[in-house]
Scaffold this motif. Structure first.
Motif, PDB file in Angstrom:
ATOM      1  N   ARG A   1     -32.135 -63.592 -32.140  1.00 33.61           N
ATOM      2  CA  ARG A   1     -31.038 -63.476 -33.384  1.00 33.61           C
ATOM      3  C   ARG A   1     -32.254 -64.892 -33.770  1.00 33.61           C
ATOM      4  O   ARG A   1     -32.685 -65.392 -33.108  1.00 33.61           O
ATOM      5  N   ILE A   2     -31.697 -64.576 -35.331  1.00 25.98           N
ATOM      6  CA  ILE A   2     -33.338 -64.985 -36.265  1.00 25.98           C
ATOM      7  C   ILE A   2     -31.621 -65.983 -37.383  1.00 25.98           C
ATOM      8  O   ILE A   2     -30.613 -65.192 -37.641  1.00 25.98           O
ATOM      9  N   VAL A   3     -31.687 -67.189 -37.583  1.00 26.60           N
ATOM     10  CA  VAL A   3     -30.753 -67.608 -38.645  1.00 26.60           C
ATOM     11  C   VAL A   3     -32.306 -68.849 -39.478  1.00 26.60           C
ATOM     12  O   VAL A   3     -32.981 -69.374 -39.297  1.00 26.60           O
ATOM     13  N   VAL A   4     -32.262 -67.964 -40.935  1.00 29.07           N
ATOM     14  CA  VAL A   4     -33.065 -68.300 -41.700  1.00 29.07           C
ATOM     15  C   VAL A   4     -31.779 -70.024 -42.598  1.00 29.07           C
ATOM     16  O   VAL A   4     -31.041 -69.483 -42.963  1.00 29.07           O
ATOM     17  N   THR A   5     -32.372 -70.884 -43.135  1.00 27.62           N
ATOM     18  CA  THR A   5     -31.925 -71.869 -43.869  1.00 27.62           C
ATOM     19  C   THR A   5     -32.498 -71.362 -45.208  1.00 27.62           C
ATOM     20  O   THR A   5     -33.415 -71.719 -45.875  1.00 27.62           O
ATOM     21  N   SER A   6     -31.188 -71.078 -45.993  1.00 27.02           N
ATOM     22  CA  SER A   6     -32.270 -71.511 -47.411  1.00 27.02           C
ATOM     23  C   SER A   6     -31.286 -72.060 -48.370  1.00 27.02           C
ATOM     24  O   SER A   6     -31.065 -73.219 -47.609  1.00 27.02           O
ATOM     25  N   SER A   7     -30.583 -72.058 -49.117  1.00 26.35           N
ATOM     26  CA  SER A   7     -30.266 -73.096 -49.635  1.00 26.35           C
ATOM     27  C   SER A   7     -28.825 -71.879 -50.750  1.00 26.35           C
ATOM     28  O   SER A   7     -28.601 -70.951 -51.071  1.00 26.35           O
ATOM     29  N   ILE A   8     -27.813 -73.334 -51.191  1.00 26.42           N
ATOM     30  CA  ILE A   8     -26.689 -72.928 -52.615  1.00 26.42           C
ATOM     31  C   ILE A   8     -28.072 -72.632 -54.340  1.00 26.42           C
ATOM     32  O   ILE A   8     -27.865 -72.023 -54.981  1.00 26.42           O
ATOM     33  N   THR A   9     -29.504 -73.525 -54.047  1.00 28.62           N
ATOM     34  CA  THR A   9     -30.134 -73.219 -55.585  1.00 28.62           C
ATOM     35  C   THR A   9     -31.094 -72.758 -55.566  1.00 28.62           C
ATOM     36  O   THR A   9     -31.885 -72.752 -54.501  1.00 28.62           O
ATOM     37  N   GLY A  10     -31.448 -71.584 -56.186  1.00 31.97           N
ATOM     38  CA  GLY A  10     -31.744 -70.644 -56.468  1.00 31.97           C
ATOM     39  C   GLY A  10     -30.827 -68.920 -56.319  1.00 31.97           C
ATOM     40  O   GLY A  10     -30.883 -68.647 -57.237  1.00 31.97           O
ATOM     41  N   PRO A  11     -30.013 -68.973 -55.167  1.00 33.37           N
ATOM     42  CA  PRO A  11     -29.524 -67.389 -54.465  1.00 33.37           C
ATOM     43  C   PRO A  11     -28.358 -67.614 -56.281  1.00 33.37           C
ATOM     44  O   PRO A  11     -27.197 -66.682 -56.503  1.00 33.37           O
ATOM     45  N   ILE A  12     -27.774 -69.789 -56.122  1.00 37.68           N
ATOM     46  CA  ILE A  12     -26.493 -68.955 -57.003  1.00 37.68           C
ATOM     47  C   ILE A  12     -26.528 -70.486 -57.597  1.00 37.68           C
ATOM     48  O   ILE A  12     -26.257 -70.268 -59.156  1.00 37.68           O
ATOM     49  N   THR A  13     -27.031 -71.280 -57.487  1.00 37.57           N
ATOM     50  CA  THR A  13     -27.045 -72.544 -58.308  1.00 37.57           C
ATOM     51  C   THR A  13     -28.261 -73.035 -59.372  1.00 37.57           C
ATOM     52  O   THR A  13     -29.659 -71.870 -58.462  1.00 37.57           O
ATOM     53  N   GLY A  14     -28.728 -73.549 -59.998  1.00 35.85           N
ATOM     54  CA  GLY A  14     -30.030 -74.268 -60.104  1.00 35.85           C
ATOM     55  C   GLY A  14     -30.518 -75.532 -60.501  1.00 35.85           C
ATOM     56  O   GLY A  14     -29.254 -76.078 -61.178  1.00 35.85           O
ATOM     57  N   TYR A  15     -31.490 -75.893 -61.372  1.00 34.24           N
ATOM     58  CA  TYR A  15     -31.738 -76.992 -61.118  1.00 34.24           C
ATOM     59  C   TYR A  15     -33.128 -77.603 -61.579  1.00 34.24           C
ATOM     60  O   TYR A  15     -33.679 -77.188 -61.174  1.00 34.24           O
ATOM     61  N   PRO A  16     -33.225 -78.730 -62.869  1.00 38.48           N
ATOM     62  CA  PRO A  16     -34.182 -78.907 -63.208  1.00 38.48           C
ATOM     63  C   PRO A  16     -35.863 -79.386 -62.310  1.00 38.48           C
ATOM     64  O   PRO A  16     -35.151 -80.650 -61.779  1.00 38.48           O
ATOM     65  N   GLY A  17     -36.504 -79.499 -62.422  1.00 38.86           N
ATOM     66  CA  GLY A  17     -37.885 -79.285 -61.233  1.00 38.86           C
ATOM     67  C   GLY A  17     -37.644 -78.552 -60.138  1.00 38.86           C
ATOM     68  O   GLY A  17     -38.672 -78.544 -59.324  1.00 38.86           O
TER      69      GLY A  17
ATOM     70  N   ALA B   1     -25.031 -72.127 -37.940  1.00 33.93           N
ATOM     71  CA  ALA B   1     -26.022 -71.338 -37.241  1.00 33.93           C
ATOM     72  C   ALA B   1     -26.292 -71.083 -36.109  1.00 33.93           C
ATOM     73  O   ALA B   1     -26.612 -70.706 -35.271  1.00 33.93           O
ATOM     74  N   LEU B   2     -25.304 -71.859 -35.256  1.00 34.33           N
ATOM     75  CA  LEU B   2     -24.867 -72.319 -33.683  1.00 34.33           C
ATOM     76  C   LEU B   2     -24.056 -70.913 -33.539  1.00 34.33           C
ATOM     77  O   LEU B   2     -24.307 -70.013 -32.605  1.00 34.33           O
ATOM     78  N   PHE B   3     -23.194 -70.689 -34.471  1.00 33.44           N
ATOM     79  CA  PHE B   3     -22.127 -69.669 -33.834  1.00 33.44           C
ATOM     80  C   PHE B   3     -23.183 -68.349 -35.003  1.00 33.44           C
ATOM     81  O   PHE B   3     -23.140 -67.143 -34.154  1.00 33.44           O
ATOM     82  N   PHE B   4     -23.945 -68.298 -35.568  1.00 36.10           N
ATOM     83  CA  PHE B   4     -24.609 -67.222 -35.947  1.00 36.10           C
ATOM     84  C   PHE B   4     -25.843 -66.631 -34.448  1.00 36.10           C
ATOM     85  O   PHE B   4     -26.111 -65.569 -34.266  1.00 36.10           O
ATOM     86  N   ALA B   5     -25.690 -67.265 -33.489  1.00 36.01           N
ATOM     87  CA  ALA B   5     -27.136 -67.199 -32.691  1.00 36.01           C
ATOM     88  C   ALA B   5     -25.688 -66.806 -31.171  1.00 36.01           C
ATOM     89  O   ALA B   5     -26.610 -66.227 -30.545  1.00 36.01           O
ATOM     90  N   THR B   6     -25.125 -66.677 -31.502  1.00 36.84           N
ATOM     91  CA  THR B   6     -24.097 -66.430 -30.276  1.00 36.84           C
ATOM     92  C   THR B   6     -23.539 -64.523 -30.035  1.00 36.84           C
ATOM     93  O   THR B   6     -24.145 -64.547 -30.942  1.00 36.84           O
ATOM     94  N   ASP B   7     -23.424 -65.151 -28.757  1.00 31.50           N
ATOM     95  CA  ASP B   7     -23.349 -63.090 -28.506  1.00 31.50           C
ATOM     96  C   ASP B   7     -21.917 -62.670 -29.342  1.00 31.50           C
ATOM     97  O   ASP B   7     -22.197 -61.420 -29.604  1.00 31.50           O
ATOM     98  N   GLU B   8     -21.320 -63.222 -29.612  1.00 37.32           N
ATOM     99  CA  GLU B   8     -20.240 -62.866 -30.629  1.00 37.32           C
ATOM    100  C   GLU B   8     -19.952 -62.960 -31.388  1.00 37.32           C
ATOM    101  O   GLU B   8     -19.572 -62.513 -32.645  1.00 37.32           O
ATOM    102  N   ALA B   9     -20.922 -63.354 -32.180  1.00 33.61           N
ATOM    103  CA  ALA B   9     -21.391 -62.694 -33.377  1.00 33.61           C
ATOM    104  C   ALA B   9     -22.462 -61.169 -33.884  1.00 33.61           C
ATOM    105  O   ALA B   9     -23.127 -61.680 -34.854  1.00 33.61           O
ATOM    106  N   GLY B  10     -22.783 -61.010 -32.907  1.00 28.22           N
ATOM    107  CA  GLY B  10     -23.451 -60.082 -32.409  1.00 28.22           C
ATOM    108  C   GLY B  10     -23.426 -58.711 -33.770  1.00 28.22           C
ATOM    109  O   GLY B  10     -24.517 -58.478 -33.768  1.00 28.22           O
ATOM    110  N   TYR B  11     -22.412 -58.783 -34.353  1.00 28.57           N
ATOM    111  CA  TYR B  11     -22.185 -57.402 -34.837  1.00 28.57           C
ATOM    112  C   TYR B  11     -22.443 -58.395 -36.186  1.00 28.57           C
ATOM    113  O   TYR B  11     -22.365 -57.520 -37.256  1.00 28.57           O
TER     114      TYR B  11
END
Length: 259
Positions: free
Chosen positions: A134-150, A222-232
Motif C-alpha cells: 500500500r502506498i498513500v501519497v499526501t497531496s493537497s487541494i492547493t495545485g490540483p484544485i485551488t491556488g494561492y499566491p506564493g 490514510a489508514l483506510f487506504f492501507a487496509t486490506d478492505e481498500a485493496g480494490y
C-alpha cells in the motif's frame, strides 16, 4: 470491521510533525510497526518516542536516491520488510513569481515531488515481496484544485503527485500494490500556531463545516487506504477539506447561514 494492521511495517515520511506525525500515530495505535522519517534525526526520534509503541525514528534526505534507499533499508532491517509507505514529506515556503528563484522552485519540487518518486522506487522491491503493498501519497487541494499566491511551486508539486499516482497505479497493480492520494484542505497543525486568532477565524469562515480539519482527519483516510478492505481502490484521490472547495463564492457561504 476491518482486518487488523497490527504488525505491518509502515514508513511515514515527513513524520516528525503535523500531518505526518498524526498519520504515524494512527498507524501505531492499531499496532503497526512505524518508521518515522525526517531530515533531522532528533526530531524523528522525539516524534517516535511521543508516539510510543514500536515506533522508531530515522533521518534521511529523501530528495536523493541515497537517502530514499537508506530509508527503505532501515525499515527492512528494523521490521523485516515494508508493507505500507506513506509518502507525506513536503515543504511550503512562500515566494511569488518574479521573486521566486530557480533554486526555490527546484527545492520544493525536489522535496515534494521528486521524493515521492524516489521513496516509491526505493520501497518497491519490498512492497512487491509483501504481495499486497500500500502506498498513500499526501497531496493537497492547493495545485490540483485551488491556488494561492506564493505557492506556484508548491501547487505544481502537488498536482504533479496526482499525475504520478495515476500512472503508478497501473504499473503497480499486477503486483497487488495500490497507490492513492489524500488531498488535505486547511488542517490545524503546530505550524499554524503563530498565525493568531484572526487567521483561524478567516479560514474557518471559508469552510462550510466552519472548522479547520485535524491531523486525525487525514490520518484516518490514510489508514483506510492501507487496509486490506481498500485493496480494490487504486489511483484515486480523496479530498478531505470540510467542503472548502465546494462553494462557488463567499456568497454561497452567506446563503448557507441565511435563515
Amino acid at each position: 470491521m476491518f482486518n487488523s494492521l497490527a504488525g505491518r511495517s509502515v514508513i511515514v515520511t515527513g513524520g516528525s510533525k503535523g500531518i505526518g506525525k498524526g498519520i504515524a500515530a494512527r498507524f501505531a495505535a492499531v499496532g503497526a510497526k512505524v518508521l518515522v522519517v525526517s531530515r533531522k534525526l532528533g526530531e524523528a526520534q522525539a516524534a517516535a518516542k511521543a508516539i510510543g509503541g514500536t515506533a522508531q525514528g530515522f533521518a534521511a534526505d529523501l530528495s536523493t536516491p541515497e537517502g530514499a534507499d537508506a530509508m527503505a533499508a532501515a525499515a527492512i532491517a528494523a521490521h523485516g520488510g515494508i508493507d505500507i509507505l506513506c509518502a507525506n514529506a513536503g515543504i511550503f515556503p512562500a515566494a511569488k513569481l518574479g521573486v521566486m528563484t530557480a533554486a526555490d522552485f527546484d527545492h520544493v519540487i525536489g522535496t515534494n515531488l521528486r521524493s515521492t518518486f524516489l521513496c516509491v522506487s526505493a520501497c518497491l522491491p519490498a512492497l512487491k515481496a509483501a504481495g499486497k503493498g500500500r502506498i498513500v501519497v499526501t497531496s493537497s487541494i492547493t495545485g490540483p484544485i485551488t491556488g494561492y499566491p506564493g505557492w506556484s511551486h508548491y501547487g505544481a508539486s502537488k498536482a504533479g503527485q496526482l499525475g504520478f499516482v495515476r500512472t503508478a497505479a497501473i504499473e503497480l497493480a499486477p503486483y497487488g500494490i495500490t497507490i492513492n492520494a489524500v488531498m488535505p484542505g486547511n488542517i490545524k497543525t503546530e505550524g499554524l500556531d503563530g498565525l493568531g486568532p484572526d487567521y483561524f477565524a478567516k479560514m474557518e469562515a471559508s469552510i462550510p463545516m466552519r472548522r479547520l480539519g485535524g491531523v486525525e482527519d487525514i490520518a484516518n483516510a490514510a489508514l483506510f487506504f492501507a487496509t486490506d478492505e481498500a485493496g480494490y481502490i487504486t489511483g484515486q484521490n480523496l479530498v478531505i477539506d470540510g467542503g472548502q472547495v465546494l462553494p462557488e463564492s463567499m456568497m454561497a457561504l452567506d446563503e448557507m447561514d441565511a435563515v
